[in-house]
Write a protein that holds these residues in place. Sequence first.
Motif, PDB file in Angstrom:
ATOM      1  N   GLY A   1       0.810  -1.210   0.000  1.00 32.33           N
ATOM      2  CA  GLY A   1       0.000   0.000   0.000  1.00 32.33           C
ATOM      3  C   GLY A   1       0.844   1.261   0.000  1.00 32.33           C
ATOM      4  O   GLY A   1       2.056   1.228  -0.180  1.00 32.33           O
ATOM      5  N   LEU A   2       0.188   2.366   0.202  1.00 35.92           N
ATOM      6  CA  LEU A   2       0.845   3.663   0.172  1.00 35.92           C
ATOM      7  C   LEU A   2       1.512   3.969   1.515  1.00 35.92           C
ATOM      8  O   LEU A   2       0.974   3.644   2.577  1.00 35.92           O
TER       9      LEU A   2
ATOM     10  N   TRP B   1       3.440   7.313   3.422  1.00 35.47           N
ATOM     11  CA  TRP B   1       3.951   8.673   3.444  1.00 35.47           C
ATOM     12  C   TRP B   1       5.414   8.644   3.856  1.00 35.47           C
ATOM     13  O   TRP B   1       5.779   7.982   4.833  1.00 35.47           O
TER      14      TRP B   1
ATOM     15  N   ALA C   1       9.287  10.247   7.707  1.00 30.84           N
ATOM     16  CA  ALA C   1       8.923   8.986   8.324  1.00 30.84           C
ATOM     17  C   ALA C   1      10.172   8.366   8.947  1.00 30.84           C
ATOM     18  O   ALA C   1      11.292   8.592   8.475  1.00 30.84           O
TER      19      ALA C   1
ATOM     20  N   TYR D   1       1.889  23.188   7.882  1.00 23.88           N
ATOM     21  CA  TYR D   1       2.011  21.799   8.304  1.00 23.88           C
ATOM     22  C   TYR D   1       1.285  20.896   7.311  1.00 23.88           C
ATOM     23  O   TYR D   1       0.154  21.187   6.919  1.00 23.88           O
TER      24      TYR D   1
ATOM     25  N   ARG E   1      -1.089  18.285   5.607  1.00 24.68           N
ATOM     26  CA  ARG E   1      -2.381  17.768   6.034  1.00 24.68           C
ATOM     27  C   ARG E   1      -2.784  16.586   5.158  1.00 24.68           C
ATOM     28  O   ARG E   1      -2.716  15.459   5.582  1.00 24.68           O
TER      29      ARG E   1
ATOM     30  N   PHE F   1      -3.630  15.409   0.629  1.00 21.12           N
ATOM     31  CA  PHE F   1      -3.111  15.641  -0.715  1.00 21.12           C
ATOM     32  C   PHE F   1      -4.215  15.686  -1.762  1.00 21.12           C
ATOM     33  O   PHE F   1      -4.920  14.703  -1.975  1.00 21.12           O
ATOM     34  N   ASP F   2      -4.327  16.841  -2.419  1.00 26.27           N
ATOM     35  CA  ASP F   2      -5.388  16.985  -3.412  1.00 26.27           C
ATOM     36  C   ASP F   2      -4.880  16.910  -4.838  1.00 26.27           C
ATOM     37  O   ASP F   2      -5.667  17.045  -5.782  1.00 26.27           O
TER      38      ASP F   2
ATOM     39  N   TRP G   1      -1.716  14.635  -7.095  1.00 26.24           N
ATOM     40  CA  TRP G   1      -0.600  13.699  -7.099  1.00 26.24           C
ATOM     41  C   TRP G   1      -0.012  13.606  -8.500  1.00 26.24           C
ATOM     42  O   TRP G   1      -0.697  13.836  -9.495  1.00 26.24           O
ATOM     43  N   GLY G   2       1.257  13.228  -8.567  1.00 21.80           N
ATOM     44  CA  GLY G   2       1.851  12.885  -9.846  1.00 21.80           C
ATOM     45  C   GLY G   2       1.636  11.406 -10.153  1.00 21.80           C
ATOM     46  O   GLY G   2       1.018  10.680  -9.354  1.00 21.80           O
TER      47      GLY G   2
ATOM     48  N   TYR H   1     -10.319  13.225  10.871  1.00 23.51           N
ATOM     49  CA  TYR H   1      -9.141  13.468  10.039  1.00 23.51           C
ATOM     50  C   TYR H   1      -8.844  12.259   9.160  1.00 23.51           C
ATOM     51  O   TYR H   1      -7.797  11.600   9.278  1.00 23.51           O
TER      52      TYR H   1
ATOM     53  N   ASN I   1      -9.303  10.620   5.094  1.00 26.73           N
ATOM     54  CA  ASN I   1      -9.558  10.845   3.675  1.00 26.73           C
ATOM     55  C   ASN I   1      -9.651   9.522   2.929  1.00 26.73           C
ATOM     56  O   ASN I   1      -9.162   8.493   3.406  1.00 26.73           O
TER      57      ASN I   1
ATOM     58  N   TYR J   1      -8.941   7.897  -1.028  1.00 32.56           N
ATOM     59  CA  TYR J   1      -8.334   8.097  -2.341  1.00 32.56           C
ATOM     60  C   TYR J   1      -8.668   6.924  -3.247  1.00 32.56           C
ATOM     61  O   TYR J   1      -8.844   5.789  -2.794  1.00 32.56           O
TER      62      TYR J   1
ATOM     63  N   HIS K   1      -7.090   4.918  -6.642  1.00 33.25           N
ATOM     64  CA  HIS K   1      -5.846   4.766  -7.379  1.00 33.25           C
ATOM     65  C   HIS K   1      -6.023   3.718  -8.467  1.00 33.25           C
ATOM     66  O   HIS K   1      -6.296   2.553  -8.181  1.00 33.25           O
TER      67      HIS K   1
ATOM     68  N   PRO L   1      -2.864   8.830  -7.917  1.00 32.66           N
ATOM     69  CA  PRO L   1      -3.966   8.705  -6.967  1.00 32.66           C
ATOM     70  C   PRO L   1      -4.834   9.961  -6.979  1.00 32.66           C
ATOM     71  O   PRO L   1      -4.358  11.059  -7.294  1.00 32.66           O
TER      72      PRO L   1
ATOM     73  N   LEU M   1      -7.865  12.200  -4.812  1.00 29.14           N
ATOM     74  CA  LEU M   1      -8.613  12.439  -3.586  1.00 29.14           C
ATOM     75  C   LEU M   1     -10.107  12.424  -3.906  1.00 29.14           C
ATOM     76  O   LEU M   1     -10.558  13.136  -4.799  1.00 29.14           O
TER      77      LEU M   1
ATOM     78  N   TYR N   1      -8.020   3.663  -0.932  1.00 28.98           N
ATOM     79  CA  TYR N   1      -7.258   3.756   0.303  1.00 28.98           C
ATOM     80  C   TYR N   1      -7.871   4.794   1.241  1.00 28.98           C
ATOM     81  O   TYR N   1      -8.246   5.884   0.803  1.00 28.98           O
TER      82      TYR N   1
ATOM     83  N   GLN O   1      -6.839   7.212   4.571  1.00 32.93           N
ATOM     84  CA  GLN O   1      -5.617   7.842   5.085  1.00 32.93           C
ATOM     85  C   GLN O   1      -5.969   8.739   6.263  1.00 32.93           C
ATOM     86  O   GLN O   1      -6.885   9.550   6.162  1.00 32.93           O
TER      87      GLN O   1
ATOM     88  N   TYR P   1      -4.875  11.771   8.893  1.00 34.71           N
ATOM     89  CA  TYR P   1      -3.926  12.869   9.007  1.00 34.71           C
ATOM     90  C   TYR P   1      -4.056  13.550  10.365  1.00 34.71           C
ATOM     91  O   TYR P   1      -3.841  14.763  10.512  1.00 34.71           O
TER      92      TYR P   1
ATOM     93  N   LEU Q   1       1.357  12.833  12.366  1.00 38.07           N
ATOM     94  CA  LEU Q   1       2.448  12.306  11.567  1.00 38.07           C
ATOM     95  C   LEU Q   1       3.052  11.091  12.275  1.00 38.07           C
ATOM     96  O   LEU Q   1       3.106  11.079  13.511  1.00 38.07           O
ATOM     97  N   PRO Q   2       3.500  10.058  11.575  1.00 36.99           N
ATOM     98  CA  PRO Q   2       3.433   9.946  10.115  1.00 36.99           C
ATOM     99  C   PRO Q   2       2.020   9.614   9.653  1.00 36.99           C
ATOM    100  O   PRO Q   2       1.338   8.794  10.261  1.00 36.99           O
ATOM    101  N   TYR Q   3       1.571  10.297   8.619  1.00 30.01           N
ATOM    102  CA  TYR Q   3       0.257   9.994   8.080  1.00 30.01           C
ATOM    103  C   TYR Q   3       0.260   8.581   7.524  1.00 30.01           C
ATOM    104  O   TYR Q   3       1.198   8.183   6.847  1.00 30.01           O
TER     105      TYR Q   3
ATOM    106  N   PHE R   1      -1.829   5.092   5.823  1.00 32.75           N
ATOM    107  CA  PHE R   1      -2.877   4.640   4.922  1.00 32.75           C
ATOM    108  C   PHE R   1      -3.351   3.250   5.313  1.00 32.75           C
ATOM    109  O   PHE R   1      -2.588   2.462   5.896  1.00 32.75           O
ATOM    110  N   GLY R   2      -4.584   2.951   4.953  1.00 35.91           N
ATOM    111  CA  GLY R   2      -5.029   1.578   5.019  1.00 35.91           C
ATOM    112  C   GLY R   2      -4.307   0.764   3.954  1.00 35.91           C
ATOM    113  O   GLY R   2      -3.653   1.319   3.069  1.00 35.91           O
ATOM    114  N   GLN R   3      -4.452  -0.537   4.019  1.00 32.76           N
ATOM    115  CA  GLN R   3      -3.709  -1.404   3.091  1.00 32.76           C
ATOM    116  C   GLN R   3      -4.340  -1.454   1.707  1.00 32.76           C
ATOM    117  O   GLN R   3      -3.768  -2.030   0.782  1.00 32.76           O
TER     118      GLN R   3
END
Lengths: 121, 107
Positions: free
Chosen positions: A44-45, A47, A61, A104, A106, A108-109, A111-112, B32, B34, B36, B38, B44, B46, B87, B89, B91, B94-96, B98-100
């Motif tokens: 998964g993703l 950060w 991280a 700070y 928060r 992400f709206d 992405w690449g 908090y 979100n 996404y 993908h 990805p 939002l 996914y 996520q 927020y 930190l660290p933010y 994600f679910g798997q």
Amino acid sequence: EAQLVESGGGLVQPGGSLRLSCAASGFTFSNYAMSWVRQAPGRGLEWVSGISGSGSSTYYADSVQGRSTISRDSSKNTLSLHMNSLRAEDEAVYYCAKDINSGYPRYFDLWGRGTLVTVSS
Amino acid sequence: DIQMTQSPSSLSASVGDRVTITCQASQDISNYLNWYQHKPGKAPKLLIYDASNLERGVPSRFSGSGSGTDFTFTISSLQPEDVATYYCQQYDNLPYTFGQGTKLGIK
């Protein structure tokens, strides 16, 4: 149209280093925090790192703390991630992501499409 | 770190079906959270922010709810273009994290 385009990925040997870049366009780059998020093969993703819009604050991280440096150049609308002492577990697609916030990080709206980093001898 | 437990890990449904994905946080994260979407080889996207707010331009068949530790993401009528991995996520801290991910397909 706002857009992020990553570059700099490729094959690197374990213990080596790499610099990833992200070219931003279509929005006022300095107004937004930015982050790097990665996805290892089959996973998964995750950060990885973030930086405030001004560049004065950076966040990492634990998995990359001490081995990575995030930076930005607002004159070139470019975000960078320098990684050294690369390990097999750093192999991933690295995505650049624009935050909704200027300070700070928060969320992400934008992405690449990502750049692939392969760590192998 | 806050752990995000997402389920199911994969799901197949028919076009027009209602689809629900859940996400549970290891501690209270208020709203908090979100969601996404993908798709392979793409950036990805939002869909939902602050647990229940629809991002601009996202079709209204997508929705989210929940607060605290338990959250739900729903597609009211599944469309072929919704095939993707989804996914959650957090927020809150930190660290933010994600679910798997939930890989959604069409039957």
